[in-house]
Write a protein that holds these residues in place. Structure first.
Motif, mmCIF file in Angstrom:
data_model
loop_
_atom_site.group_PDB
_atom_site.id
_atom_site.type_symbol
_atom_site.label_atom_id
_atom_site.label_comp_id
_atom_site.label_asym_id
_atom_site.label_seq_id
_atom_site.Cartn_x
_atom_site.Cartn_y
_atom_site.Cartn_z
ATOM 1 N N LYS A 44 41.348 28.504 44.547
ATOM 2 C CA LYS A 44 41.014 29.750 45.242
ATOM 3 C C LYS A 44 40.764 30.872 44.242
ATOM 4 O O LYS A 44 41.413 30.946 43.199
ATOM 5 N N ILE A 45 39.822 31.745 44.584
ATOM 6 C CA ILE A 45 39.548 32.918 43.753
ATOM 7 C C ILE A 45 40.672 33.915 43.994
ATOM 8 O O ILE A 45 40.958 34.267 45.142
ATOM 9 N N PRO A 46 41.351 34.348 42.924
ATOM 10 C CA PRO A 46 42.499 35.249 43.134
ATOM 11 C C PRO A 46 42.090 36.574 43.765
ATOM 12 O O PRO A 46 41.127 37.210 43.340
ATOM 13 N N SER A 47 42.835 36.959 44.801
ATOM 14 C CA SER A 47 42.585 38.217 45.498
ATOM 15 C C SER A 47 43.446 39.316 44.874
ATOM 16 O O SER A 47 44.655 39.152 44.723
ATOM 17 N N PHE A 48 42.823 40.425 44.511
ATOM 18 C CA PHE A 48 43.531 41.537 43.872
ATOM 19 C C PHE A 48 44.605 42.096 44.805
ATOM 20 O O PHE A 48 45.730 42.382 44.381
ATOM 21 N N LYS A 49 44.261 42.219 46.075
ATOM 22 C CA LYS A 49 45.186 42.765 47.071
ATOM 23 C C LYS A 49 46.436 41.890 47.205
ATOM 24 O O LYS A 49 47.572 42.392 47.221
ATOM 25 N N LYS A 50 46.220 40.566 47.272
ATOM 26 C CA LYS A 50 47.345 39.637 47.414
ATOM 27 C C LYS A 50 48.245 39.650 46.186
ATOM 28 O O LYS A 50 49.467 39.559 46.289
#
Length: 200
Positions: free
Chosen positions: A64-70
């Motif tokens: 998965k592409i890392p989400s900044f928000k998460k």
């Protein structure tokens, strides 16, 4: 217009084999990989087969592409729960039952591939003619009357180096000219090529 389209769809066409067409639409295609083909179970779905082999059906779900928000939320939770002794239990992935398929595929991918690139016969004849006549004098090669395409000395030098980089063809050339007495392996032919080619 819509009524015409519907009517056209319902037409019976004698030239079409509906059963064959249906089977073709249903099939997911033939698997060209021998390793996967041997381990494939036709009673199970494609998704389940791949999961059992340890392969991914959709790479986006696995990597998965890392989400900044998460990531920021995770950091905030860690800062809040520093005092708490309860740490999040890491989920250990279960080993798939057909793990040997992945191991075989990795082994095949890492194995050195045989170089199948070969120059055409006409090009080999032209290069060998130039080498016999001029040796390593590429500027003289460029002025030769058989240089129909008016290639520069640098282009000819690149062609000669490509020819010398193909052990099978270059080995045959060396043995035919009596420069090699025996059959040599690829590395020895490359060494011989380096000795003969000027690195200018």
């Amino acid at each position: 217009m819509k009524i015409k389209k519907q009517h056209r769809k319902k037409k019976y066409l004698h030239k079409l084999n509906r059963k064959r067409m249906h089977n073709k639409q249903r099939s997911t295609g033939d698997v060209p990989c021998k390793t996967i083909k041997e381990a494939w179970d036709h009673k199970k779905s494609a998704l389940r087969n791949l999961k059992e082999m340890g392969l991914a059906n959709d790479p986006n779900t696995v990597i998965k592409i890392p989400s900044f928000k998460k990531e920021q939320l995770k950091k905030a939770k860690q800062m809040v729960n520093q005092d708490d002794s309860e740490s999040e239990e890491e989920v250990v992935p279960r080993k798939p039952p057909k793990m040997e398929v992945v191991e075989k595929l990795e082994k095949e991918a890492k194995a050195p591939k045989e170089r199948r690139f070969m120059l055409p016969k006409g090009q080999v004849e032209f290069i060998t003619y130039l080498l016999d006549k001029y040796g390593n004098d590429y500027k003289a090669m460029a002025r030769d009357k058989k240089n129909y395409y008016q290639e520069t000395w640098k282009q000819l030098r690149a062609k000669v180096k490509t020819f010398m980089g193909i052990p099978k063809q270059y080995g045959e050339y060396l043995t035919a000219r009596g420069l090699l007495d025996k059959e040599l392996d690829e590395e020895e032919i490359k060494k011989a090529a380096k000795a003969l080619v000027d690195d200018d």
